[in-house]
Structure formats: structure tokens, C-alpha cells
Design a protein around this motif. Structure first.
Motif, PDB file in Angstrom:
ATOM      1  N   GLU A 125      -2.881  -8.637  11.139  1.00  0.00           N
ATOM      2  CA  GLU A 125      -1.422  -8.795  11.212  1.00  0.00           C
ATOM      3  C   GLU A 125      -1.025  -9.390  12.560  1.00  0.00           C
ATOM      4  O   GLU A 125      -0.175 -10.279  12.638  1.00  0.00           O
ATOM      5  N   LYS A 150       2.735 -10.105   6.894  1.00  0.00           N
ATOM      6  CA  LYS A 150       2.155  -8.763   6.774  1.00  0.00           C
ATOM      7  C   LYS A 150       1.524  -8.565   5.400  1.00  0.00           C
ATOM      8  O   LYS A 150       0.483  -7.927   5.273  1.00  0.00           O
ATOM      9  N   THR A 155      -0.979  -5.495   5.308  1.00  0.00           N
ATOM     10  CA  THR A 155      -0.391  -4.385   6.055  1.00  0.00           C
ATOM     11  C   THR A 155       1.089  -4.214   5.750  1.00  0.00           C
ATOM     12  O   THR A 155       1.791  -3.509   6.488  1.00  0.00           O
TER      13      THR A 155
END
Ligand code: FES
Ligand code: FES
Length: 161
Positions: A125, A150, A155
Motif C-alpha cells: 500500500e 488500497k 488493504t
């Protein structure tokens, strides 16, 4: 003005042309080869709108000369989706996370992320968000674009809005 012969592979197709030495890769891609998905904002290497992939790496095409790209493989946003229209994972993430509004900056953001995620690469990320710091968007406030990054990093939490 003397011209120089260049031959590039753009989005899987060979493209040969004679260009002036001062012709930028961005002008070549847009005006000669017809890939107008390469957007031009600042033309000074600042905004990232003109980002394409050259031999798999993200490059600001306004800062590269067409003659420097001779013999190289170039990918633009037009070359990301599959022939059947299936979107590239970066395009899909940008669409699902509302990462665009007017779309002017979008090809640059998409190519920046695609250069980091294509193939077997597994960027973090932090790496993805860090790469985005070189691209400018005047519409979105960046949150949708960050969510897309992301998601690509695996994530995404759904908390950011
Ligand atoms: S147009 Fe190339 S970086 Fe802005
Ligand atoms: S969506 Fe308009 S400049 Fe980014």
C-alpha cells in the motif's frame, strides 16, 4: 528540418514513423499514432497526466523524446483492457472506488498504478500510495484514487470515504 526514423511497439502493434528530433513521445503518441488517451497537462513533468509505460516502467511521456523510445515497447491506457473489453484490474478498481470525475488525470493515474501491479509484482500500500504522489488531480480530492490503490494492495478496509 531533418527527420529520424523510429519504430515502436505501441499496445502490441508496431508503429514506424519519421519524426523531428525534438518531437516528444507524448506528441508522437497522440498526433502521429493516434493514442489520445495520453493526456497533456503541464508538459513539464509535473502533473503525471501523460504517464505511459515504456518497457514496463512508468514514464512521463512529455519528458521523453520519441527518438529515445525507438525500439521500445510502449503501453498507453488504450492498451490496458482485454480485447473483449474486460477491464484491467487497475481500471476496475478505479471504477468501483469512484476514482475519477472529469477523467483528465485518469490515464496517468491508471498507468502509474498498472506499472507497479502488472505481472507478478505485489506492491505494498505504501509503495502504491507513494507512486501516486507524482500525479495531480483537480477534481476528486484523491480519496477514491487512494481507495483504488488500497484495493490493489489488498488493504482496502472500506472505512475511507
Ligand atoms: S503533461 Fe507530462 S507530466 Fe504533465
Ligand atoms: S478527475 Fe478531473 S482532474 Fe482528476
Amino acid at each position: 528540418m531533418s527527420k529520424h526514423s523510429v519504430e515502436l511497439t505501441i499496445n502490441g502493434r508496431r508503429h514506424c514513423s519519421d519524426v523531428e528530433a525534438r518531437t516528444s513521445l507524448s506528441d508522437f503518441l497522440r498526433d502521429d499514432a493516434g493514442y489520445t488517451g495520453v493526456h497533456l497537462g503541464c508538459e513539464h513533468g509535473v502533473c503525471g497526466a501523460c504517464t505511459v509505460m515504456v518497457d514496463g516502467k512508468a514514464v512521463r511521456s512529455c519528458l521523453m523524446l520519441a527518438v529515445q523510445a525507438d525500439g521500445k515497447t510502449v503501453k498507453t491506457a488504450e492498451g490496458l483492457a482485454q480485447p473483449d473489453g474486460t477491464l484491467h484490474p487497475v481500471q476496475q478498481a478505479m471504477m468501483e472506488e469512484a476514482g475519477l470525475q472529469c477523467g483528465f488525470c485518469t490515464p496517468g493515474f491508471v498507468m502509474t498504478l498498472a506499472a507497479l501491479t502488472d505481472g507478478d509484482q505485489r506492491p505494498s500500500e505504501e509503495e502504491l500510495l507513494g507512486a501516486l504522489s507524482g500525479n495531480v488531480c483537480r477534481c476528486t480530492g484523491y480519496q477514491g484514487i487512494r481507495r483504488a490503490a488500497k484495493r490493489l494492495a489488498g488493504t482496502a478496509t472500506g472505512e475511507e470515504s
